[in-house]
Design a protein around this motif. Structure first.
Motif, PDB file in Angstrom:
ATOM      1  N   GLY A   1     -15.721  48.777  48.211  1.00 38.25           N
ATOM      2  CA  GLY A   1     -16.985  48.052  48.122  1.00 38.25           C
ATOM      3  C   GLY A   1     -18.228  48.804  48.550  1.00 38.25           C
ATOM      4  N   ARG A   2     -18.134  50.127  48.725  1.00 42.72           N
ATOM      5  CA  ARG A   2     -19.317  50.899  49.139  1.00 42.72           C
ATOM      6  C   ARG A   2     -20.078  51.483  47.945  1.00 42.72           C
ATOM      7  NH1 ARG A   2     -15.347  52.270  52.848  1.00 42.72           N
ATOM      8  NH2 ARG A   2     -14.757  54.119  51.628  1.00 42.72           N
ATOM      9  N   ALA A   3     -19.500  51.392  46.764  1.00 43.95           N
ATOM     10  CA  ALA A   3     -20.157  51.870  45.546  1.00 43.95           C
ATOM     11  C   ALA A   3     -19.707  50.976  44.397  1.00 43.95           C
ATOM     12  CB  ALA A   3     -19.804  53.329  45.263  1.00 43.95           C
ATOM     13  N   ASP A   4     -20.435  51.059  43.285  1.00 45.50           N
ATOM     14  CA  ASP A   4     -20.137  50.200  42.140  1.00 45.50           C
ATOM     15  C   ASP A   4     -19.604  50.969  40.931  1.00 45.50           C
ATOM     16  OD1 ASP A   4     -21.189  47.743  43.360  1.00 45.50           O
ATOM     17  OD2 ASP A   4     -23.130  48.753  43.214  1.00 45.50           O
ATOM     18  N   ILE A   5     -20.206  52.118  40.633  1.00 45.74           N
ATOM     19  CA  ILE A   5     -19.839  52.906  39.457  1.00 45.74           C
ATOM     20  C   ILE A   5     -19.751  54.374  39.872  1.00 45.74           C
ATOM     21  CG2 ILE A   5     -20.551  53.653  37.138  1.00 45.74           C
ATOM     22  CD1 ILE A   5     -22.063  51.024  36.863  1.00 45.74           C
ATOM     23  N   GLY A   6     -18.770  55.098  39.338  1.00 45.92           N
ATOM     24  CA  GLY A   6     -18.630  56.509  39.654  1.00 45.92           C
ATOM     25  C   GLY A   6     -18.510  57.353  38.400  1.00 45.92           C
TER      26      GLY A   6
ATOM     27  N   ILE B   1     -27.463  48.473  41.807  1.00 45.28           N
ATOM     28  CA  ILE B   1     -26.189  49.062  41.406  1.00 45.28           C
ATOM     29  C   ILE B   1     -26.088  50.438  42.038  1.00 45.28           C
ATOM     30  CG2 ILE B   1     -24.835  49.977  39.484  1.00 45.28           C
ATOM     31  CD1 ILE B   1     -25.875  47.778  37.744  1.00 45.28           C
ATOM     32  N   ARG B   2     -25.016  50.669  42.796  1.00 47.42           N
ATOM     33  CA  ARG B   2     -24.801  51.943  43.492  1.00 47.42           C
ATOM     34  C   ARG B   2     -23.945  52.848  42.607  1.00 47.42           C
ATOM     35  NH1 ARG B   2     -22.122  48.793  48.283  1.00 47.42           N
ATOM     36  NH2 ARG B   2     -21.322  47.844  46.350  1.00 47.42           N
TER      37      ARG B   2
END
Length: 299
Positions: free
Chosen positions: A141-146, A94-95
């Motif tokens: 689509g380069r990260a999952d959660i911010g 997970i990113r």
């Protein structure tokens, strides 16, 4: 050999305080409970309970066995949940991104640590990015959660931002600044002070929020000769190159030469949000929802 059923029956009897109440809760005959405890004591070769027609009392050995049994049963429950998660595909990378002003406080790292125990198949890749970039990275689509500073200006159809926490805003100044001697500061009195951070025309986040708060007081932040929107701004403030209005949590990472002064005439706040896709992968959705619960409950 001691069975799992005997562990469960023994704990239920102790917690219920009697054989009869435990039998009602477990939907078994009281005689069956008595037989299981007798077999357990025979296996251990020691008495665990003293009892009469109404009451039970733990022996010293029984107290030890009860405490250890509770931990064993709790471990089994957690193992079952974790095995089910892995079996259902709850494993992977997970990113997670966070803004430079959403620092990794003990509360946040503690929450992440607890979640990694709940999700044993998960590996976190944590990086830093501006709030606006985070929402774009998640959308593309380069990260999952911010973990973002709200508000963000650009809206994406697949992104949701849910409020996590609220933090008080304070004024960060150099210890050499005349402002450092004040107990509190009125926002309107900062109109001639140079601000290390001013908003980018295409970005929201903390600097955008601060600029709007200043505009409400009749001025736009005067830019310092050195500008920074990153955590490095604290070093620039320490060097007396300007001031900034920052979340109170920034005190945890500030250099020794920076002072934080409360704002007077009402407390001003900033919100931290959790950004994710509305229809993300099941693992990402489950992790994001769990993180939201952890941080909103602890806050």
């Amino acid at each position: 050999m001691i069975s799992l059923k005997q562990f469960k029956y023994f704990v239920e009897i102790v917690e219920a305080g009697s054989y009869s109440r435990a039998a009602e809760k477990l939907y078994v005959a009281q005689s069956a409970l008595s037989r299981q405890v007798k077999e357990l004591e025979d296996e251990l070769q020691t008495q665990l309970l003293t009892r009469d027609s109404r009451h039970i009392q733990l022996t010293p050995a029984g107290q030890l066995f009860f405490e250890r049994s509770k931990r064993i049963l709790d471990d089994i429950d957690r193992t079952v949940v974790q095995a089910r998660q892995v079996g259902q595909g709850a494993q992977g990378l997970i990113r997670l991104q966070h803004s430079s002003s959403v620092i990794l406080t003990p509360a946040l790292t503690g929450a992440l640590g607890r979640l990694l125990q709940q999700f044993p198949g998960v590996t976190l890749d944590i990086s830093m990015a501006p709030s606006e970039d985070q929402t774009m990275d998640i959308e593309e689509g380069r990260a999952d959660i911010g973990l973002i500073r709200m508000p963000t200006l650009r809206k994406f159809p697949h992104i949701q931002a849910r409020e996590l926490t609220t933090e008080r805003l304070v004024v960060a100044v150099s210890r050499h600044s005349p402002l450092a001697a004040l107990d509190n500061i009125e926002l309107a009195s900062l109109s001639q002070e140079p601000f290390i951070s001013i908003p980018h025309k295409d970005r929201g986040g903390l600097s955008y929020l601060v600029a709007n708060l200043c505009l409400d007081q009749g001025f736009f932040p005067k830019p310092a000769r050195v500008l920074s929107r990153k955590s490095s701004q604290l070093s620039l403030i320490e060097a007396n190159l300007g001031i900034a209005i920052v979340p109170e949590c920034m005190q945890l990472m500030a250099p020794a030469g920076v002072r934080f002064i409360p704002l007077s005439r009402g407390t001003l706040y900033t919100k931290v949000g959790l950004a994710s896709r509305r229809e993300a992968e099941p693992l990402v959705t489950a992790f994001a929802d769990a993180l939201l619960r952890e941080l909103t409950q602890s806050g």
